[in-house]
Design a protein around this motif. Sequence first.
Motif, short mmCIF file in Angstrom:
data_model
loop_
_atom_site.label_atom_id
_atom_site.label_comp_id
_atom_site.label_asym_id
_atom_site.label_seq_id
_atom_site.Cartn_x
_atom_site.Cartn_y
_atom_site.Cartn_z
N VAL A 1 -2.26 -0.20 -4.67
CA VAL A 1 -3.07 0.17 -3.51
C VAL A 1 -4.27 -0.77 -3.38
O VAL A 1 -4.58 -1.25 -2.28
CB VAL A 1 -3.53 1.64 -3.60
N ILE B 1 1.01 4.23 -2.83
CA ILE B 1 0.79 5.65 -2.55
C ILE B 1 1.96 6.49 -3.03
O ILE B 1 1.77 7.57 -3.60
CB ILE B 1 0.53 5.85 -1.04
N ILE B 2 3.17 5.99 -2.84
CA ILE B 2 4.36 6.71 -3.32
C ILE B 2 4.32 6.85 -4.84
O ILE B 2 4.59 7.92 -5.39
CB ILE B 2 5.65 6.00 -2.86
N GLY C 1 -3.01 -4.30 -2.35
CA GLY C 1 -2.58 -4.24 -0.95
C GLY C 1 -3.75 -4.18 0.01
O GLY C 1 -3.75 -4.83 1.05
N GLY D 1 0.29 2.61 -9.42
CA GLY D 1 0.03 2.97 -8.04
C GLY D 1 -1.37 2.59 -7.59
O GLY D 1 -1.56 2.05 -6.50
N TRP E 1 -4.72 -7.00 2.75
CA TRP E 1 -4.81 -6.56 4.14
C TRP E 1 -6.15 -6.97 4.75
O TRP E 1 -6.21 -7.48 5.86
CB TRP E 1 -4.60 -5.06 4.21
N TRP F 1 1.43 -8.60 6.07
CA TRP F 1 1.88 -7.28 6.53
C TRP F 1 2.25 -6.45 5.34
O TRP F 1 3.08 -6.75 4.58
CB TRP F 1 3.08 -7.41 7.46
N ILE G 1 0.83 -1.19 0.00
CA ILE G 1 0.00 0.00 0.00
C ILE G 1 0.87 1.25 0.00
O ILE G 1 0.60 2.21 -0.73
CB ILE G 1 -0.96 -0.01 1.21
N ALA G 2 1.93 1.23 0.80
CA ALA G 2 2.82 2.39 0.87
C ALA G 2 3.51 2.64 -0.48
O ALA G 2 3.61 3.79 -0.93
CB ALA G 2 3.87 2.19 1.95
N LEU G 3 3.95 1.58 -1.13
CA LEU G 3 4.57 1.72 -2.45
C LEU G 3 3.58 2.27 -3.46
O LEU G 3 3.92 3.12 -4.29
CB LEU G 3 5.13 0.38 -2.93
#
Length: 51
Positions: free
Chosen positions: A28, A6-7, A31, A24, A35, A51, A2-4
């Motif tokens: 998201v 968003i980046i 992910g 992206g 999750w 995770w 998810i972080a990747l």
Amino acid sequence: MIALGIILLIIGFITGLSILWTIGIILVVIGAVLWILGSMGHAVAGRRHYW
């Protein structure tokens, strides 16, 4: 993941590259699904928690 995602969304928005924006969004969404499945107790790819 998810972080990747968003980046990549931020970088794609700033630079105007639509391919980064698309990748992206896909990351998201994937992910978030993993999750949610992991938090519900379903085994994802042989792991009890994702995770």
